[in-house]
Each structure stands twice: as structure tokens, then as C-alpha cells.
Scaffold this active site. Structure first.
Site, mmCIF file in Angstrom:
data_model
loop_
_atom_site.group_PDB
_atom_site.id
_atom_site.type_symbol
_atom_site.label_atom_id
_atom_site.label_comp_id
_atom_site.label_asym_id
_atom_site.label_seq_id
_atom_site.Cartn_x
_atom_site.Cartn_y
_atom_site.Cartn_z
ATOM 1 N N ASN A 1 0.811 -1.283 -0.150
ATOM 2 C CA ASN A 1 -0.064 -0.105 0.186
ATOM 3 C C ASN A 1 0.845 1.071 0.126
ATOM 4 O OD1 ASN A 1 -1.683 2.105 0.641
ATOM 5 N ND2 ASN A 1 -2.313 1.427 2.658
ATOM 6 N N TRP A 2 0.927 1.890 -1.168
ATOM 7 C CA TRP A 2 2.068 2.960 -1.332
ATOM 8 C C TRP A 2 1.484 4.198 -0.665
ATOM 9 C CZ3 TRP A 2 3.798 3.070 -7.208
ATOM 10 C CH2 TRP A 2 4.494 2.050 -7.395
ATOM 11 N N LYS A 3 0.171 4.256 -0.353
ATOM 12 C CA LYS A 3 -0.353 5.503 0.396
ATOM 13 C C LYS A 3 -0.053 6.800 -0.768
ATOM 14 C CE LYS A 3 0.199 3.322 4.695
ATOM 15 N NZ LYS A 3 0.085 3.690 6.100
ATOM 16 N N HIS B 1 -9.390 1.143 4.606
ATOM 17 C CA HIS B 1 -8.128 1.438 5.340
ATOM 18 C C HIS B 1 -8.394 2.155 6.548
ATOM 19 C CE1 HIS B 1 -4.223 2.661 6.523
ATOM 20 N NE2 HIS B 1 -3.820 1.545 5.690
ATOM 21 N N GLU C 1 -6.858 4.823 7.660
ATOM 22 C CA GLU C 1 -6.669 6.136 7.549
ATOM 23 C C GLU C 1 -7.786 6.523 6.652
ATOM 24 O OE1 GLU C 1 -2.871 5.477 5.531
ATOM 25 O OE2 GLU C 1 -2.041 5.117 7.363
ATOM 26 N N GLU D 1 -5.578 -4.879 10.532
ATOM 27 C CA GLU D 1 -4.709 -4.150 10.587
ATOM 28 C C GLU D 1 -4.945 -3.465 11.996
ATOM 29 O OE1 GLU D 1 -2.599 -2.738 6.956
ATOM 30 O OE2 GLU D 1 -4.577 -1.441 7.039
ATOM 31 N N GLY E 1 2.333 1.856 10.792
ATOM 32 C CA GLY E 1 3.281 3.274 10.663
ATOM 33 C C GLY E 1 3.853 3.683 11.954
ATOM 34 N N SER F 1 3.254 -2.315 10.400
ATOM 35 C CA SER F 1 4.657 -2.334 10.984
ATOM 36 C C SER F 1 5.346 -3.901 10.468
ATOM 37 C CB SER F 1 4.900 -2.029 12.020
ATOM 38 O OG SER F 1 4.533 -0.594 12.370
ATOM 39 N N GLY G 1 2.642 -1.276 4.203
ATOM 40 C CA GLY G 1 2.910 0.376 4.041
ATOM 41 C C GLY G 1 4.294 0.801 3.675
ATOM 42 N N GLY G 2 4.699 1.308 4.730
ATOM 43 C CA GLY G 2 6.097 1.833 4.699
ATOM 44 C C GLY G 2 7.218 0.744 3.891
HETATM 45 C C1 PEP Z 1 -0.785 0.066 6.058
HETATM 46 O O1 PEP Z 1 -0.956 1.550 5.950
HETATM 47 O O2 PEP Z 1 -1.800 -0.600 5.539
HETATM 48 C C2 PEP Z 1 0.402 -0.524 6.997
HETATM 49 C C3 PEP Z 1 0.262 -1.492 7.342
HETATM 50 O O3 PEP Z 1 1.264 0.276 6.983
HETATM 51 P P1 PEP Z 1 2.670 0.100 7.992
HETATM 52 O O4 PEP Z 1 3.049 -1.049 7.054
HETATM 53 O O5 PEP Z 1 3.651 1.176 7.290
HETATM 54 O O6 PEP Z 1 2.386 -0.211 9.170
#
Ligand code: PEP
Length: 251
Positions: free
Chosen positions: A9-11, A96, A98, A168, A174, A214, A235-236
Site C-alpha cells: 500500500n503505497w499510500k 483502510h 486512514e 490491521e 506506521g 509495521s 505500507g512503509g
Molecule cells: C498500512 O498502511 O496498511 C500499513 C500496514 O502500514 P505500515 O506497514 O507502514 O505500518
């Protein structure tokens, strides 16, 4: 029986050229490895058409990060499920945390989005998860169950069978604070039981449930070794080939 999936997930990261470069490098890395899971990249909307034109679909699948809860019309700035599908994308992340927290997405809106995504042959990656206060109060199961019931349980068993779930925990997204392997397995097993109680064990057993929060090269192997963890939503760590590939290779 069910698919293992690692989805990035590049956001709101990467301009178009940076995105194309990342996919090109990722694909090169994937060609040189024998990978045991499906790899999905969920890019910003504006990248979808161009990325679709460059991917080998046996190596990389494409997804969006959202779609509208309306079919079409006067909704300035929105992108419909049909538009997403017309780019060649096959997946769409829905719900998501966010989107829920910053853009006020409710389970009712998500129910509409899920139906529109399915009507356009997109596979929803439906996100669920509790915030820290809810976990500290021991309410995580109640919260997650409600999200699933309100967002998804209007679906027929056949349509539910097309959904991918992503647990999640919001406190892990994050933050660098991952759920422990035991916490992840416990929740994933609870989610599978919840699905089984509604749709039967066969549907539950065929549902891929990804972990997100994470997830990284250091913890992916242990998380994915759990019987009810079928991959990750990343994500990251999905923003660089060097950090994403070890997660893909954790299977
Ligand atoms: C996400 O936003 O779906 C996510 C899991 O982010 P991160 O891996 O950065 O915690």
C-alpha cells in the site's frame, strides 16, 4: 486452498515516474526469484493505467487504495470502481484505517463500496482493526466483528468468497510497533471463526486474511508462519524493493 498474498500500500507516496521506477525494479527482482505468494501493488489512482501497461501480470497484480461509494455522476474528485477496473487494476483496498479516521468512512459507506467493487470484478482488500484504546480495554474482538458484520455480512456467500480481509491493528500502522505473532494469530483465528459462523467453514477456510501494521523483513517470517495469517498488507516497507522483497520472500 487459499491464496497467500503480499500487497504493498503505497499510500500518498511516489510521483508517477518514481512509481514506474519502483514497479520496474520490483518486477526485475521478482523475475530472479521463485516467489510463493501473489504480489500486489496498490498505487495512487493516477499511476494505475501506466503501471498496468508495464506489469507482467503473472508476477505483479495491480490494485487501487480506494474507490467511490457511488456509481457515477456529480461527485467532484471521486474515482469510481468502474474507473478503477477500466485501468486494468484487479484489487482495491477498502476501509483502510486512514480512510476511516481522516475521511470519515463508515461501515455503511464501505458496504456500498464493496458492492460496487465486486460489481466491477475488483477484489476488495477489506481492512479491519481496532485502535489502541480499544485494545487496551479488551474490546478488539467486538470492534473487529462489528466492522466485518456491518461492512460485509450483507454479501451472499458467493460474493463473500471474493473478499480478501486485512487485519490491521491501528496502533501498529506506521508506528514500528507490530502486533506479536500470538496477537496476530489470535485475532486472525477469531476473524476466521466469525466468517465461519456466518458463511460456513468452507468459505472461512478459503478466505485470505492478511496482517498489516509495521510488517517488515525482521518480523514477516514469524507472522506468516501462523496458520491463519495468509500474508501481509505492507505500507512503509513497500516503498523500496530492498524492504519489500524480503517480506515477499518470507513465504
Ligand atoms: C498500512 O498502511 O496498511 C500499513 C500496514 O502500514 P505500515 O506497514 O507502514 O505500518
Amino acid at each position: 486452498m487459499r491464496k497467500n498474498i503480499v500487497a504493498g500500500n503505497w499510500k500518498m507516496n511516489k510521483n508517477l515516474q518514481e512509481g514506474l521506477d519502483l514497479v520496474k525494479d520490483l518486477q526485475t527482482a521478482l523475475f530472479s526469484k521463485k516467489v510463493k505468494c501473489d504480489v500486489v501493488v496498490c498505487t495512487p489512482f493516477i499511476h494505475l493505467g501506466a503501471v498496468n501497461g508495464m506489469i507482467d501480470k503473472t508476477k505483479v497484480k495491480l490494485g487501487a487504495q480506494n474507490c467511490a461509494d457511488k456509481v457515477s455522476g456529480a461527485y467532484t474528485g471521486e474515482i469510481s470502481a468502474e474507473m478503477v477496473a477500466s485501468t486494468g487494476a484487479k484489487y482495491v483496498i477498502l476501509g483502510h484505517s486512514e480512510r476511516r479516521a481522516y475521511y470519515g468512512e463508515t461501515n455503511d459507506m464501505l458496504k456500498e463500496k464493496v458492492q460496487l467493487a465486486l460489481a466491477n470484478n475488483l477484489t476488495p482488500i477489506f481492512c479491519i482493526g481496532e485502535v489502541l484504546g480499544e485494545r487496551e480495554a479488551g474490546q478488539q474482538n467486538t470492534v473487529v466483528k462489528k466492522q466485518i458484520e456491518e461492512g460485509l455480512f450483507a454479501l451472499s456467500a458467493e460474493d463473500f468468497g471474493k473478499i480478501v480481509l486485512a487485519y490491521e491493528p491501528v496502533w501498529a500502522i506506521g508506528t514500528g510497533k507490530t502486533a506479536t505473532s500470538d496477537q496476530a494469530q489470535e485475532m486472525h483465528a477469531f476473524i476466521r471463526q466469525t466468517v465461519a459462523a456466518k458463511y460456513g467453514q468452507a468459505v472461512a477456510d478459503a478466505t485470505s486474511i492478511l496482517y498489516g501494521g509495521s510488517c517488515n523483513a525482521a518480523n514477516a517470517k514469524e507472522l506468516f508462519a501462523n496458520p491463519d495469517v495468509d500474508g501481509g498488507l505492507i505500507g512503509g516497507a513497500s516503498l523500496k524493493v530492498d524492504t519489500f522483497m524480503p517480506i515477499v520472500e518470507a513465504f
